[in-house]
Design a protein around this motif. Structure first.
Motif, mmCIF file in Angstrom:
data_model
loop_
_atom_site.group_PDB
_atom_site.id
_atom_site.type_symbol
_atom_site.label_atom_id
_atom_site.label_comp_id
_atom_site.label_asym_id
_atom_site.label_seq_id
_atom_site.Cartn_x
_atom_site.Cartn_y
_atom_site.Cartn_z
ATOM 1 N N GLY A 230 0.832 -1.197 0.000
ATOM 2 C CA GLY A 230 0.000 0.000 0.000
ATOM 3 C C GLY A 230 0.864 1.243 0.000
ATOM 4 N N THR B 114 0.912 5.538 1.877
ATOM 5 C CA THR B 114 0.288 6.419 2.863
ATOM 6 C C THR B 114 0.060 7.838 2.354
ATOM 7 N N ARG C 152 -6.662 8.685 -1.174
ATOM 8 C CA ARG C 152 -5.737 7.647 -1.647
ATOM 9 C C ARG C 152 -6.423 6.691 -2.615
ATOM 10 N N LEU C 153 -7.647 6.318 -2.304
ATOM 11 C CA LEU C 153 -8.367 5.370 -3.153
ATOM 12 C C LEU C 153 -8.844 6.030 -4.438
ATOM 13 N N LEU D 138 -3.823 1.082 3.892
ATOM 14 C CA LEU D 138 -4.628 1.258 2.684
ATOM 15 C C LEU D 138 -5.724 0.204 2.611
#
Length: 243
Positions: A131, A133, A174-175, A153
């Protein structure tokens, strides 16, 4: 049309990897994206790397680096990873690599060195081992090992209210950066699942090959899934990381 296949964590299970690729039956023009953790666990870590180098002569292969691969690379450079490495499959990896000649060790080291921290395809799909950050994406991660280790994540995706639309300002930045995200690192077995999992737009393809699970592969376009047999059944005299 060429297909893209995503392969989850392998952990030294060459027999299961060969079985999985045979079941997928990719064509020469297809792309195989491996999400990392090729070593540590079962007894054929060096053999997995050898076979992957042969596989990339037949197909377009993309190799993402995982935390176990980073540990192995450090050891090959003469830097002993943290003590927990030995307890998490490192012992078996050392035994496997010690069978290689100095020339072979150099080639394997170079292979590990050229693995990618992540890959983004033309459909804005991210492939990464664990993932990231940074809300600006993995390229802005200040501490690169987080790409191999981060679980926040996946935890974020699992906890997200599925009713929040992706275009909402409440949707996690983030997504929202990517159309889809493909990860390994966190076995689906941790959640009582034997198949790859999806949460929000994150696909987790690690189905616990290091433990009592299987190696999984997914067609990134159709989402069809293939799996090896349970790895432990292919290595009946070993324990993998089941300690």
């Amino acid at each position: 049309m060429p297909a893209t296949y995503v392969i989850g964590d392998i952990h030294g299970a060459l027999k299961a990897l060969k079985q999985l690729i045979t079941r997928i039956a990719p064509k020469e023009e297809d792309t195989l994206i491996f999400l990392g953790d090729y070593v540590d666990g079962w007894s054929e870590s060096a053999e997995v790397i050898t076979w992957l180098m042969e596989l990339e002569k037949q197909y377009h292969c993309i190799f993402i680096k995982g935390n176990h691969d980073a540990w192995c690379e450090s050891w090959l450079h003469g830097i002993m990873p943290e003590a927990s490495w030995q307890r998490n499959g490192g012992k078996e990896t050392v035994e496997s690599f010690n069978k290689l000649s100095p020339e072979q060790l150099a080639i394997h080291t170079q292979f590990l060195e050229r693995m990618l921290p992540y890959h983004i395809d033309h459909q804005n799909r991210l492939y990464i081992h664990a993932g990231f950050t940074s809300t600006h994406g993995p390229a802005h991660e200040r501490f690169e090992p987080m790409l191999y280790w981060d679980r926040s994540l996946w935890e974020l995706a699992l906890a997200l209210d599925p009713l929040i639309p992706k275009d909402s300002n409440r949707y996690p930045k983030r997504l929202a950066l990517f159309h889809e995200i493909y990860i390994g690192h966190t076995p689906s077995l941790n959640y009582g699942e034997v198949m790859p999992m999806i949460a929000a737009n994150v696909h987790n393809v690690d189905t616990g090959a290091a433990f009592t699970g299987k190696i999984s592969g997914m067609n990134a376009d159709t989402k069809q899934v293939w799996q090896s047999d349970t790895v432990q059944l292919l290595y009946p005299d070993e324990r993998g990381r089941n300690r």
